[in-house]
Design a protein around this motif. Structure first.
Motif, PDB file in Angstrom:
ATOM      1  N   THR A  73       2.886  -9.589   1.342  1.00  0.00           N
ATOM      2  CA  THR A  73       4.074  -8.817   1.805  1.00  0.00           C
ATOM      3  C   THR A  73       3.467  -7.534   2.573  1.00  0.00           C
ATOM      4  OG1 THR A  73       3.895  -7.349  -0.279  1.00  0.00           O
ATOM      5  CG2 THR A  73       5.348  -9.189  -0.273  1.00  0.00           C
ATOM      6  N   PHE A  74       4.209  -7.206   3.484  1.00  0.00           N
ATOM      7  CA  PHE A  74       3.915  -5.876   4.311  1.00  0.00           C
ATOM      8  C   PHE A  74       5.123  -4.805   4.281  1.00  0.00           C
ATOM      9  CE2 PHE A  74       0.961  -8.966   6.170  1.00  0.00           C
ATOM     10  CZ  PHE A  74      -0.318  -8.103   6.395  1.00  0.00           C
ATOM     11  N   PHE A  75       4.800  -3.665   4.386  1.00  0.00           N
ATOM     12  CA  PHE A  75       5.961  -2.909   4.389  1.00  0.00           C
ATOM     13  C   PHE A  75       6.556  -3.039   5.683  1.00  0.00           C
ATOM     14  CE2 PHE A  75       2.921  -0.327   1.895  1.00  0.00           C
ATOM     15  CZ  PHE A  75       3.738  -0.592   0.455  1.00  0.00           C
TER      16      PHE A  75
ATOM     17  N   LYS B 123      -1.387  -5.493  15.048  1.00  0.00           N
ATOM     18  CA  LYS B 123      -1.766  -5.322  13.923  1.00  0.00           C
ATOM     19  C   LYS B 123      -2.647  -6.787  13.341  1.00  0.00           C
ATOM     20  CE  LYS B 123      -0.602  -4.125   9.082  1.00  0.00           C
ATOM     21  NZ  LYS B 123      -1.940  -3.397   8.599  1.00  0.00           N
TER      22      LYS B 123
ATOM     23  N   THR C  55      -5.445  -6.243   7.504  1.00  0.00           N
ATOM     24  CA  THR C  55      -4.836  -5.549   6.412  1.00  0.00           C
ATOM     25  C   THR C  55      -5.766  -5.166   5.436  1.00  0.00           C
ATOM     26  OG1 THR C  55      -3.137  -5.443   4.958  1.00  0.00           O
ATOM     27  CG2 THR C  55      -3.928  -7.750   5.378  1.00  0.00           C
ATOM     28  N   LEU C  56      -5.920  -3.859   4.978  1.00  0.00           N
ATOM     29  CA  LEU C  56      -6.895  -3.755   4.029  1.00  0.00           C
ATOM     30  C   LEU C  56      -6.152  -3.565   2.580  1.00  0.00           C
ATOM     31  CD1 LEU C  56      -8.163  -0.543   6.033  1.00  0.00           C
ATOM     32  CD2 LEU C  56      -9.412  -2.719   5.618  1.00  0.00           C
ATOM     33  N   ARG C  57      -6.605  -4.315   1.610  1.00  0.00           N
ATOM     34  CA  ARG C  57      -5.980  -4.370   0.366  1.00  0.00           C
ATOM     35  C   ARG C  57      -7.013  -4.181  -0.792  1.00  0.00           C
ATOM     36  NH1 ARG C  57      -0.586  -6.390   0.918  1.00  0.00           N
ATOM     37  NH2 ARG C  57      -0.274  -6.171   3.280  1.00  0.00           N
TER      38      ARG C  57
ATOM     39  N   PHE D 152       7.744  -6.159   2.074  1.00  0.00           N
ATOM     40  CA  PHE D 152       7.883  -5.713   0.653  1.00  0.00           C
ATOM     41  C   PHE D 152       8.925  -5.258  -0.036  1.00  0.00           C
ATOM     42  CE2 PHE D 152       7.051  -1.998  -2.197  1.00  0.00           C
ATOM     43  CZ  PHE D 152       6.243  -2.611  -3.367  1.00  0.00           C
TER      44      PHE D 152
HETATM   45  C1  LIG Z   1       3.208  -4.073   0.641  1.00  0.00           C
HETATM   46  C2  LIG Z   1       1.722  -3.464   0.811  1.00  0.00           C
HETATM   47  O1  LIG Z   1       0.920  -3.151   0.033  1.00  0.00           O
HETATM   48  N1  LIG Z   1       1.422  -3.392   2.253  1.00  0.00           N
HETATM   49  C3  LIG Z   1       0.161  -2.997   2.773  1.00  0.00           C
HETATM   50  C4  LIG Z   1      -0.817  -2.324   2.141  1.00  0.00           C
HETATM   51  C5  LIG Z   1      -2.088  -2.307   2.884  1.00  0.00           C
HETATM   52  N2  LIG Z   1      -2.040  -2.622   4.089  1.00  0.00           N
HETATM   53  C6  LIG Z   1      -0.982  -3.200   4.872  1.00  0.00           C
HETATM   54  O2  LIG Z   1      -1.093  -3.440   6.014  1.00  0.00           O
HETATM   55  N3  LIG Z   1       0.164  -3.253   4.294  1.00  0.00           N
END
Ligand SMILES: CC(=O)Nc1cc[nH]c(=O)n1
Length: 104
Positions: free
Chosen positions: A6-8, A20, A23-25, A43
């Motif tokens: 998921t992404f915001f 983009k 992504t950093l997790r 998200f």
């Molecule tokens: C939902 C979520 O955690 N999204 C994130 C977290 C880190 N990077 C990103 O691009 N998106």
């Protein structure tokens, strides 16, 4: 193994436009492998908006982030550090997932 990601919502446009590409997790969300295809949802509402293919996964610390990572996030390095601190407060060990968008 992660089976969806998921992404915001605020990142959706940049992802779909190819602006983009990483992504950093945290560790919990790092269990993907290159070649893997993942459905991507928001998200906030879990609305699917594309599929991505994982190209690379690499551990990276907050202090190791460079302007290249920021470019790949379509941000400045200062913005990226703020965003990461907001999402993952006090977390130093991150994982960089590089991806390409497949299906929109
Ligand atoms: C939902 C979520 O955690 N999204 C994130 C977290 C880190 N990077 C990103 O691009 N998106």
């Amino acid at each position: 193994m992660l089976t969806e990601i998921t992404f915001f919502e605020r990142f959706e446009h940049d992802i779909l436009m190819g602006k983009k590409t990483i992504t950093l997790r945290n560790e919990a969300e790092s269990h993907v492998i290159p070649g893997q295809i993942l459905p991507v949802s928001t998200f906030e509402t879990h609305r699917w908006f594309c599929d991505i293919q994982v190209l690379e996964v690499a551990p990276i610390t907050l202090s190791e982030l460079t302007t290249l990572h920021a470019q790949q996030e379509n941000m400045t390095l200062a913005e990226l550090r703020l965003v990461i601190a907001e999402i993952y407060p006090d977390l130093e060990q991150l994982y960089m997932i590089r991806f390409k968008v497949l299906t929109k």
